[in-house]
Write a protein that holds these residues in place. Structure first.
Motif, PDB file in Angstrom:
ATOM      1  N   HIS A 263      -6.794  -2.979   9.951  1.00  0.00           N
ATOM      2  CA  HIS A 263      -7.433  -3.643   8.833  1.00  0.00           C
ATOM      3  C   HIS A 263      -7.836  -5.097   9.082  1.00  0.00           C
ATOM      4  O   HIS A 263      -8.554  -5.669   8.276  1.00  0.00           O
ATOM      5  CB  HIS A 263      -6.540  -3.567   7.601  1.00  0.00           C
ATOM      6  CG  HIS A 263      -6.342  -2.167   7.128  1.00  0.00           C
ATOM      7  ND1 HIS A 263      -5.265  -1.413   7.514  1.00  0.00           N
ATOM      8  CD2 HIS A 263      -7.096  -1.373   6.331  1.00  0.00           C
ATOM      9  CE1 HIS A 263      -5.348  -0.211   6.968  1.00  0.00           C
ATOM     10  NE2 HIS A 263      -6.449  -0.163   6.239  1.00  0.00           N
TER      11      HIS A 263
ATOM     12  N   PHE B  26       0.946  -7.174  -0.014  1.00  0.00           N
ATOM     13  CA  PHE B  26       1.594  -7.322   1.292  1.00  0.00           C
ATOM     14  C   PHE B  26       1.875  -8.801   1.569  1.00  0.00           C
ATOM     15  O   PHE B  26       2.993  -9.194   1.863  1.00  0.00           O
ATOM     16  CB  PHE B  26       0.682  -6.718   2.356  1.00  0.00           C
ATOM     17  CG  PHE B  26       1.119  -6.924   3.766  1.00  0.00           C
ATOM     18  CD1 PHE B  26       2.125  -6.150   4.314  1.00  0.00           C
ATOM     19  CD2 PHE B  26       0.514  -7.880   4.564  1.00  0.00           C
ATOM     20  CE1 PHE B  26       2.524  -6.329   5.618  1.00  0.00           C
ATOM     21  CE2 PHE B  26       0.901  -8.063   5.868  1.00  0.00           C
ATOM     22  CZ  PHE B  26       1.911  -7.285   6.394  1.00  0.00           C
TER      23      PHE B  26
ATOM     24  N   SER C  65      -1.114  -0.864  10.942  1.00  0.00           N
ATOM     25  CA  SER C  65      -1.919  -1.207   9.779  1.00  0.00           C
ATOM     26  C   SER C  65      -2.672  -2.516   9.989  1.00  0.00           C
ATOM     27  O   SER C  65      -3.854  -2.618   9.657  1.00  0.00           O
ATOM     28  CB  SER C  65      -1.035  -1.312   8.540  1.00  0.00           C
ATOM     29  OG  SER C  65      -1.791  -1.664   7.425  1.00  0.00           O
ATOM     30  N   CYS C  66      -1.999  -3.518  10.548  1.00  0.00           N
ATOM     31  CA  CYS C  66      -2.669  -4.799  10.820  1.00  0.00           C
ATOM     32  C   CYS C  66      -3.797  -4.616  11.817  1.00  0.00           C
ATOM     33  O   CYS C  66      -4.876  -5.166  11.637  1.00  0.00           O
ATOM     34  CB  CYS C  66      -1.675  -5.824  11.350  1.00  0.00           C
ATOM     35  SG  CYS C  66      -0.760  -6.684  10.071  1.00  0.00           S
TER      36      CYS C  66
ATOM     37  N   GLU D  86      -6.553 -10.149   1.604  1.00  0.00           N
ATOM     38  CA  GLU D  86      -7.151  -8.968   0.988  1.00  0.00           C
ATOM     39  C   GLU D  86      -6.078  -7.933   0.641  1.00  0.00           C
ATOM     40  O   GLU D  86      -6.279  -7.099  -0.228  1.00  0.00           O
ATOM     41  CB  GLU D  86      -8.201  -8.355   1.913  1.00  0.00           C
ATOM     42  CG  GLU D  86      -9.419  -9.235   2.097  1.00  0.00           C
ATOM     43  CD  GLU D  86     -10.414  -8.648   3.074  1.00  0.00           C
ATOM     44  OE1 GLU D  86     -10.361  -7.425   3.347  1.00  0.00           O
ATOM     45  OE2 GLU D  86     -11.250  -9.419   3.566  1.00  0.00           O
ATOM     46  N   TYR D  87      -4.972  -8.012   1.322  1.00  0.00           N
ATOM     47  CA  TYR D  87      -3.832  -7.136   1.043  1.00  0.00           C
ATOM     48  C   TYR D  87      -2.804  -7.962   0.296  1.00  0.00           C
ATOM     49  O   TYR D  87      -1.712  -8.234   0.780  1.00  0.00           O
ATOM     50  CB  TYR D  87      -3.283  -6.561   2.342  1.00  0.00           C
ATOM     51  CG  TYR D  87      -4.354  -5.895   3.149  1.00  0.00           C
ATOM     52  CD1 TYR D  87      -4.803  -4.633   2.801  1.00  0.00           C
ATOM     53  CD2 TYR D  87      -4.965  -6.550   4.215  1.00  0.00           C
ATOM     54  CE1 TYR D  87      -5.822  -4.028   3.507  1.00  0.00           C
ATOM     55  CE2 TYR D  87      -5.982  -5.947   4.920  1.00  0.00           C
ATOM     56  CZ  TYR D  87      -6.410  -4.692   4.555  1.00  0.00           C
ATOM     57  OH  TYR D  87      -7.423  -4.095   5.239  1.00  0.00           O
TER      58      TYR D  87
END
Length: 157
Positions: A7, A63, A3-4, A59-60
Motif C-alpha cells: 500500500h 493504523f 501490507s506496507c 491514508e490508513y
C-alpha cells in the motif's frame, strides 16, 4: 510488512524490516544457533522521503492513529542508524561474536562486537548473551536503548 509493501509507494518506502540477532540455545543435548528478533514487536521503515511516507501512512488512519497514540512511530536518529548499519549490515542481522575475558576485561576477537566492547553492560556466559547499551544520546524509547547480542566467551583468566 506485507501490507506496507503493498500500500505504500516505492518512492516513500525504501525498505521495511526487523532486526535480528544470533544466539545459542542448548536443547536435545547440544547447542543450536538460532535467530531472534532484536526488538520484538517493532518494525523499521526506511525512507528517504519521510514526509511522503507519513502522508501515505496517514491514508490508513486507524493504523497510524494507534501507533502515534502509543508512541510507536519513532524516528531513528542518524547516529543510531549508523550504529545499526555498522553492526548488522545490509542483512539487518547481528551475527554471533566470540571473545575472552582477561583480568576482568572483555576482549571480543571476532564478530560484529569486535572493537565495541565498551557497549557491553552485562555478559551471561551460561546463555552466551551480552546486554548492550546503544551509544550516544538515544532518541529511542527506554525499552529500545538496550539490546542483546550473541557473545560466546571461550576463555577466562
Amino acid at each position: 510488512m506485507r501490507s506496507c509493501r503493498q500500500h505504500v509507494s516505492g518512492k516513500a518506502l525504501k525498505d521495511i524490516f526487523f532486526l535480528t540477532y544470533d544466539r545459542m540455545r542448548r536443547y536435545e543435548g547440544a547447542w543450536h544457533l538460532e535467530q531472534q528478533p532484536m526488538f520484538p514487536h517493532y518494525l523499521f521503515l526506511e525512507s528517504e522521503h519521510g514526509e511522503q511516507l507519513l502522508e501515505e501512512l496517514a491514508e490508513y488512519e486507524d493504523f497510524v492513529r494507534v501507533f502515534r497514540e502509543k508512541n510507536y512511530l519513532i524516528p531513528v536518529h542518524r547516529e543510531e542508524e549508523q550504529f545499526f548499519r555498522g553492526i548488522c549490515g545490509s542483512s539487518h542481522h547481528l551475527s554471533m561474536s566470540r571473545g575472552y575475558i582477561r583480568n576482568g576485561q572483555t576482549c571480543v576477537t571476532e564478530g560484529p562486537l569486535r572493537g565495541r566492547e565498551g557497549l557491553i553492560r552485562k555478559i551471561d556466559r551460561h546463555k552466551r548473551l551480552a546486554r548492550l547499551s546503544l551509544p550516544g544520546g538515544s532518541g529511542l524509547k527506554e525499552e529500545l536503548r538496550e539490546m542483546y547480542a550473541g557473545l560466546e566467551i571461550v576463555a577466562k583468566s
